[in-house]
Write a protein that holds these residues in place. Structure first.
Motif, short mmCIF file in Angstrom:
data_model
loop_
_atom_site.label_atom_id
_atom_site.label_comp_id
_atom_site.label_asym_id
_atom_site.label_seq_id
_atom_site.Cartn_x
_atom_site.Cartn_y
_atom_site.Cartn_z
N GLU A 17 -31.68 -117.97 -57.00
CA GLU A 17 -32.98 -117.74 -56.41
C GLU A 17 -33.02 -116.41 -55.66
O GLU A 17 -34.01 -115.70 -55.66
CB GLU A 17 -33.35 -118.88 -55.45
N GLU A 18 -31.90 -116.11 -55.01
CA GLU A 18 -31.83 -114.87 -54.25
C GLU A 18 -31.78 -113.66 -55.19
O GLU A 18 -32.24 -112.58 -54.85
CB GLU A 18 -30.63 -114.89 -53.32
N ALA A 19 -31.24 -113.88 -56.33
CA ALA A 19 -31.11 -112.79 -57.27
C ALA A 19 -32.36 -112.62 -58.00
O ALA A 19 -33.30 -112.06 -58.02
CB ALA A 19 -30.02 -113.07 -58.27
N ALA B 273 -19.30 -130.78 -56.32
CA ALA B 273 -20.08 -130.28 -57.46
C ALA B 273 -21.51 -130.02 -57.03
O ALA B 273 -22.12 -129.00 -57.41
CB ALA B 273 -20.04 -131.27 -58.62
N ARG B 274 -22.12 -130.89 -56.25
CA ARG B 274 -23.49 -130.70 -55.76
C ARG B 274 -23.57 -129.44 -54.90
O ARG B 274 -24.51 -128.66 -55.00
CB ARG B 274 -23.94 -131.91 -54.95
N SER B 275 -22.58 -129.31 -54.01
CA SER B 275 -22.57 -128.13 -53.14
C SER B 275 -22.45 -126.86 -53.97
O SER B 275 -23.13 -125.85 -53.70
CB SER B 275 -21.41 -128.19 -52.14
N SER B 276 -21.58 -126.93 -54.96
CA SER B 276 -21.38 -125.77 -55.83
C SER B 276 -22.67 -125.45 -56.59
O SER B 276 -23.09 -124.28 -56.68
CB SER B 276 -20.24 -126.04 -56.81
N GLU B 277 -23.33 -126.48 -57.13
CA GLU B 277 -24.59 -126.28 -57.85
C GLU B 277 -25.67 -125.76 -56.91
O GLU B 277 -26.44 -124.87 -57.29
CB GLU B 277 -25.06 -127.59 -58.50
N ALA B 278 -25.71 -126.30 -55.69
CA ALA B 278 -26.71 -125.85 -54.72
C ALA B 278 -26.47 -124.39 -54.39
O ALA B 278 -27.42 -123.59 -54.29
CB ALA B 278 -26.66 -126.71 -53.47
N ALA B 279 -25.18 -124.03 -54.25
CA ALA B 279 -24.85 -122.63 -53.94
C ALA B 279 -25.25 -121.73 -55.11
O ALA B 279 -25.82 -120.64 -54.92
CB ALA B 279 -23.36 -122.50 -53.64
N LYS B 280 -24.99 -122.19 -56.33
CA LYS B 280 -25.37 -121.41 -57.51
C LYS B 280 -26.89 -121.24 -57.59
O LYS B 280 -27.40 -120.19 -57.94
CB LYS B 280 -24.85 -122.07 -58.80
N CYS B 281 -27.61 -122.33 -57.28
CA CYS B 281 -29.08 -122.27 -57.30
C CYS B 281 -29.58 -121.29 -56.26
O CYS B 281 -30.51 -120.51 -56.51
CB CYS B 281 -29.69 -123.65 -57.06
N ARG B 282 -29.01 -121.31 -55.06
CA ARG B 282 -29.43 -120.37 -54.03
C ARG B 282 -29.16 -118.94 -54.45
O ARG B 282 -29.96 -118.05 -54.23
CB ARG B 282 -28.71 -120.71 -52.71
N GLU B 283 -27.98 -118.75 -55.04
CA GLU B 283 -27.64 -117.40 -55.49
C GLU B 283 -28.60 -116.95 -56.57
O GLU B 283 -29.04 -115.78 -56.60
CB GLU B 283 -26.20 -117.36 -56.04
#
Length: 113
Positions: free
Chosen positions: A111-113, A99-109
């Motif tokens: 931020e990139e967007a 879940a943390r990895s998924s949230e971190a990935a969502k946050c990165r996405e």
């Protein structure tokens, strides 16, 4: 004849003394045997008492052994429960990490967007 009679009387007296001595010896032996029999009976009673004491101790030991076996079974069951909880905790940690990895990935996405 008188001499023979006197000799015979003397022999009879000697035999009577021997018989009396043998009787006295037999009575003494009987008294000793009775005393030893009484001592044997006392020792036997003492041994029976000790055997009863040992049987009582054995019963206590067996009861304690059963209690310990029950405690060991209980501890084994608790250990199994603990191992199950540890496995569940490990699975929850893995899930949390995902879940943390998924949230971190969502946050990165995001931020990139």
């Amino acid at each position: 004849l008188r001499q023979e009679l006197a000799a015979a009387r003397s022999e009879v007296e000697e035999l009577g003394e021997e018989v009396a001595s043998v009787r006295q010896g037999l009575e003494s032996a009987r008294a000793d045997a009775e005393a030893k029999g009484s001592e044997l009976a006392r020792v036997q009673q003492e041994l029976e008492g000790k055997c009863q004491d040992l049987e009582a101790v054995l019963e206590e030991v067996e009861a304690t052994d059963q209690e310990l076996e029950g405690s060991l079974r209980s501890m084994a069951a608790k250990r199994t429960e603990l191992e199950d909880v540890q496995q569940q905790l490990g699975a929850a940690r893995v899930e949390l990490e995902r879940a943390r990895s998924s949230e971190a990935a969502k946050c990165r996405e995001a931020e990139e967007a």
